[in-house]
Design a protein around this motif. Structure first.
Motif, PDB file in Angstrom:
ATOM      1  N   ALA A  51       1.004  -1.383  -0.069  1.00 28.86           N
ATOM      2  CA  ALA A  51      -0.112   0.234  -0.023  1.00 28.86           C
ATOM      3  C   ALA A  51       0.695   1.353  -0.091  1.00 28.86           C
ATOM      4  O   ALA A  51       2.085   1.270   0.484  1.00 28.86           O
ATOM      5  N   GLY A  52       0.343   2.353  -0.667  1.00 25.82           N
ATOM      6  CA  GLY A  52       1.233   3.588  -0.727  1.00 25.82           C
ATOM      7  C   GLY A  52       0.408   4.744  -0.869  1.00 25.82           C
ATOM      8  O   GLY A  52      -0.633   4.911  -1.810  1.00 25.82           O
ATOM      9  N   TYR A  53       0.799   5.639  -0.121  1.00 28.00           N
ATOM     10  CA  TYR A  53       0.343   7.010  -0.373  1.00 28.00           C
ATOM     11  C   TYR A  53       1.442   8.136   0.026  1.00 28.00           C
ATOM     12  O   TYR A  53       2.079   8.078   1.055  1.00 28.00           O
ATOM     13  N   LEU A  54       1.887   8.904  -0.889  1.00 27.93           N
ATOM     14  CA  LEU A  54       2.731  10.157  -0.619  1.00 27.93           C
ATOM     15  C   LEU A  54       1.894  11.508  -0.720  1.00 27.93           C
ATOM     16  O   LEU A  54       1.218  11.546  -1.635  1.00 27.93           O
ATOM     17  N   VAL A  55       1.831  12.143   0.287  1.00 26.96           N
ATOM     18  CA  VAL A  55       1.241  13.435   0.269  1.00 26.96           C
ATOM     19  C   VAL A  55       1.641  14.148  -0.864  1.00 26.96           C
ATOM     20  O   VAL A  55       2.736  14.473  -1.325  1.00 26.96           O
ATOM     21  N   GLU A  56       0.466  14.538  -1.467  1.00 24.88           N
ATOM     22  CA  GLU A  56       0.390  15.277  -2.956  1.00 24.88           C
ATOM     23  C   GLU A  56      -0.688  16.456  -2.988  1.00 24.88           C
ATOM     24  O   GLU A  56      -1.553  16.438  -1.993  1.00 24.88           O
ATOM     25  N   PRO A  57      -0.335  17.180  -3.876  1.00 22.07           N
ATOM     26  CA  PRO A  57      -1.178  18.526  -3.659  1.00 22.07           C
ATOM     27  C   PRO A  57      -2.965  18.310  -3.816  1.00 22.07           C
ATOM     28  O   PRO A  57      -3.719  19.066  -3.325  1.00 22.07           O
ATOM     29  N   ASP A  58      -2.993  17.223  -4.578  1.00 25.71           N
ATOM     30  CA  ASP A  58      -4.602  17.434  -4.960  1.00 25.71           C
ATOM     31  C   ASP A  58      -5.471  16.760  -3.724  1.00 25.71           C
ATOM     32  O   ASP A  58      -6.214  17.491  -3.319  1.00 25.71           O
ATOM     33  N   GLN A  59      -5.165  15.820  -2.947  1.00 25.31           N
ATOM     34  CA  GLN A  59      -5.857  15.278  -1.889  1.00 25.31           C
ATOM     35  C   GLN A  59      -5.626  16.440  -0.780  1.00 25.31           C
ATOM     36  O   GLN A  59      -6.364  16.572   0.100  1.00 25.31           O
ATOM     37  N   TYR A  60      -4.459  16.868  -0.713  1.00 23.13           N
ATOM     38  CA  TYR A  60      -4.095  17.844   0.367  1.00 23.13           C
ATOM     39  C   TYR A  60      -5.270  19.030   0.107  1.00 23.13           C
ATOM     40  O   TYR A  60      -5.718  19.353   1.088  1.00 23.13           O
ATOM     41  N   ALA A  61      -5.483  19.431  -0.924  1.00 22.55           N
ATOM     42  CA  ALA A  61      -6.327  20.616  -1.237  1.00 22.55           C
ATOM     43  C   ALA A  61      -7.665  20.368  -0.904  1.00 22.55           C
ATOM     44  O   ALA A  61      -8.515  21.008  -0.337  1.00 22.55           O
ATOM     45  N   LEU A  62      -8.067  18.990  -1.216  1.00 16.94           N
ATOM     46  CA  LEU A  62      -9.415  18.391  -0.838  1.00 16.94           C
ATOM     47  C   LEU A  62      -9.739  18.561   0.383  1.00 16.94           C
ATOM     48  O   LEU A  62     -10.798  19.184   0.831  1.00 16.94           O
ATOM     49  N   PHE A  63      -8.927  18.182   1.261  1.00 19.02           N
ATOM     50  CA  PHE A  63      -8.901  18.048   2.833  1.00 19.02           C
ATOM     51  C   PHE A  63      -8.942  19.313   3.340  1.00 19.02           C
ATOM     52  O   PHE A  63      -9.615  19.859   4.294  1.00 19.02           O
ATOM     53  N   ASP A  64      -7.923  20.328   2.725  1.00 18.78           N
ATOM     54  CA  ASP A  64      -8.066  21.387   3.441  1.00 18.78           C
ATOM     55  C   ASP A  64      -9.240  22.399   2.888  1.00 18.78           C
ATOM     56  O   ASP A  64      -9.735  23.034   3.999  1.00 18.78           O
ATOM     57  N   ALA A  65      -9.682  22.428   1.911  1.00 11.28           N
ATOM     58  CA  ALA A  65     -10.834  23.084   1.472  1.00 11.28           C
ATOM     59  C   ALA A  65     -12.058  22.564   2.114  1.00 11.28           C
ATOM     60  O   ALA A  65     -13.026  23.191   2.570  1.00 11.28           O
ATOM     61  N   GLY A  66     -12.120  21.125   2.637  1.00 11.06           N
ATOM     62  CA  GLY A  66     -13.162  20.557   3.530  1.00 11.06           C
ATOM     63  C   GLY A  66     -13.228  20.754   4.833  1.00 11.06           C
ATOM     64  O   GLY A  66     -13.954  20.551   5.839  1.00 11.06           O
ATOM     65  N   ARG A  67     -12.016  21.669   5.120  1.00 12.37           N
ATOM     66  CA  ARG A  67     -11.743  22.100   6.731  1.00 12.37           C
ATOM     67  C   ARG A  67     -11.475  20.714   7.363  1.00 12.37           C
ATOM     68  O   ARG A  67     -12.060  20.840   8.627  1.00 12.37           O
TER      69      ARG A  67
END
Length: 381
Positions: A165-181
């Motif tokens: 399994a793998g996830y490296l922090v990237e801008p798209d998911q980061y922006a999604l979670f940030d925008a969703g507060r």
């Protein structure tokens, strides 16, 4: 409900912001020092939150996964001959699977494939000749892959499965979670604590070798732990929120206990899903109350997301490895970020220092949007 063949974990490898390898992961979660730092991998200008738990130098996700699978196989003593029949179950996010600009030297030159081709790509690079599967079911992806692998091994369909399994922090998911507060504006993850404000993302690339007891014994392979039980259940309640009384997660835990043939009283630790969000932590506490009853406040609980962050699709596998390593070491990790008790989470949260493991049995729990819940029950050898 017990399967015919016990399922062993014989090799693991993991990277996270705590470092590379099992030793770094174990040391980091026992130290309990959160790994959240300012994001340097991409531009966070204008974002509400600007921190995550990231490893400073990483290659592409495809290369890091290849290395993790290879290292886990070597740790398990799985040679070229035994790899030829091994299956690969991969949990990761959909879309192109490389960072746009790796922060450090990349480990290879192959173009990054897209899901689901990545599983076949990794299998070929690592010499795994069995079947492949890809899981993209959000935060229960990896734990679902482990449950499927254990089921197939337990009933004799497969001898050996590598779950990666793998996830490296990237801008798209980061922006999604940030925008969703959903990200914690105070830069700390505080599971089950008063004053908790949300989650923070973190890197994780993990691989685990699962084998039948018979296949492991035939090779003289080490046993790090036994996957004794597993369960899955849905809330069917809300697209994003879990059931407030934890119905689905409680059913998943109960199924794992039934499969293992163990009473709830045998569980000596819960590595919780708890993300530090007010609603979901309270729901998980309610689920544990349904399972353990009056004893819920006496079972040691912590969420190591408070240290290494939330790795989305890879979280279940990283937290399984944390649970296996800490059980093997005989110490249970702390729940960092603690400010004080919350009446909606009446649990025995490990807050000050690692504790001795009171029994060889532990649960690791995961939940995802859509009401998906998983429970894995592992036992030290």
């Amino acid at each position: 409900m017990a399967e015919r063949e016990p399922v062993r974990i014989t090799g693991v490898h993991a990277i996270s912001a705590l470092g590379r390898g099992a030793d770094a992961l174990l040391a980091g979660v026992l130290a309990g020092a959160p790994a959240f730092t300012p994001v340097r991998r991409f531009d966070t200008t204008g974002r509400r939150v600007t921190v995550a738990a990231t490893l400073p130098e990483v290659g592409t996700l495809a290369d890091e996964l290849t290395d993790a699978v290879d290292r886990a196989c070597r740790a398990a003593g799985v040679d070229r001959t035994h790899r030829a029949g091994a299956a690969l179950f991969l949990a990761t996010h959909g879309g192109p699977l490389s960072l746009p600009e790796p922060a450090g030297p990349a480990g290879g030159t192959d173009a990054a494939p897209e899901v689901p081709a990545l599983a076949g790509h990794l299998a070929r690079r690592c010499g795994l000749g069995g079947r492949t599967r890809t899981y993209t079911t959000a935060c229960v992806s990896a734990s679902t892959a482990v449950a499927d692998a254990a089921t197939l091994i337990g009933r004799g369909d497969l001898d050996r499965v590598v779950v990666a399994a793998g996830y490296l922090v990237e801008p798209d998911q980061y922006a999604l979670f940030d925008a969703g507060r959903a990200l914690a504006a105070d830069g700390a993850v505080r599971p089950f604590s008063a004053g908790r404000h949300g989650l923070l993302l973190g890197d994780a690339v993990v691989a685990v070798v699962l084998e039948s007891a018979r296949a492991a014994a035939a090779r003289g392979a080490p046993t790090l732990a036994t996957v004794a039980g597993w369960g899955r259940a849905g809330d069917a309640y809300h697209p994003c929120q879990p059931h407030p009384e934890g119905h689905g997660l409680a059913r998943a835990v109960e199924a794992a206990l039934r499969r293992a043939g163990l009473p709830a009283a045998a569980v000596g630790y819960v590595n919780a899903n708890a993300t530090g969000t007010p609603y979901s932590d309270a729901s998980e506490a309610a689920a544990l109350g349904r399972v353990f009853g009056a004893a819920a406040g006496r079972v040691p609980v912590s969420s190591t997301k408070s240290v290494h962050g939330h790795a989305l699709e890879a979280s279940g596998l990283l937290e399984l490895v944390v649970t296996v390593l800490t059980l093997g070491h005989g110490k249970l990790p702390v729940n960092a970020g603690w400010l004080g008790p919350d009446e909606t989470c009446p649990l025995d949260v490990i807050t000050d220092a690692p504790r001795p493991a009171p029994t060889p049995h532990a649960l690791t729990l995961n939940a995802a949007f859509g009401g998906a819940n998983t429970a894995l029950l592992v036992s030290a050898p």
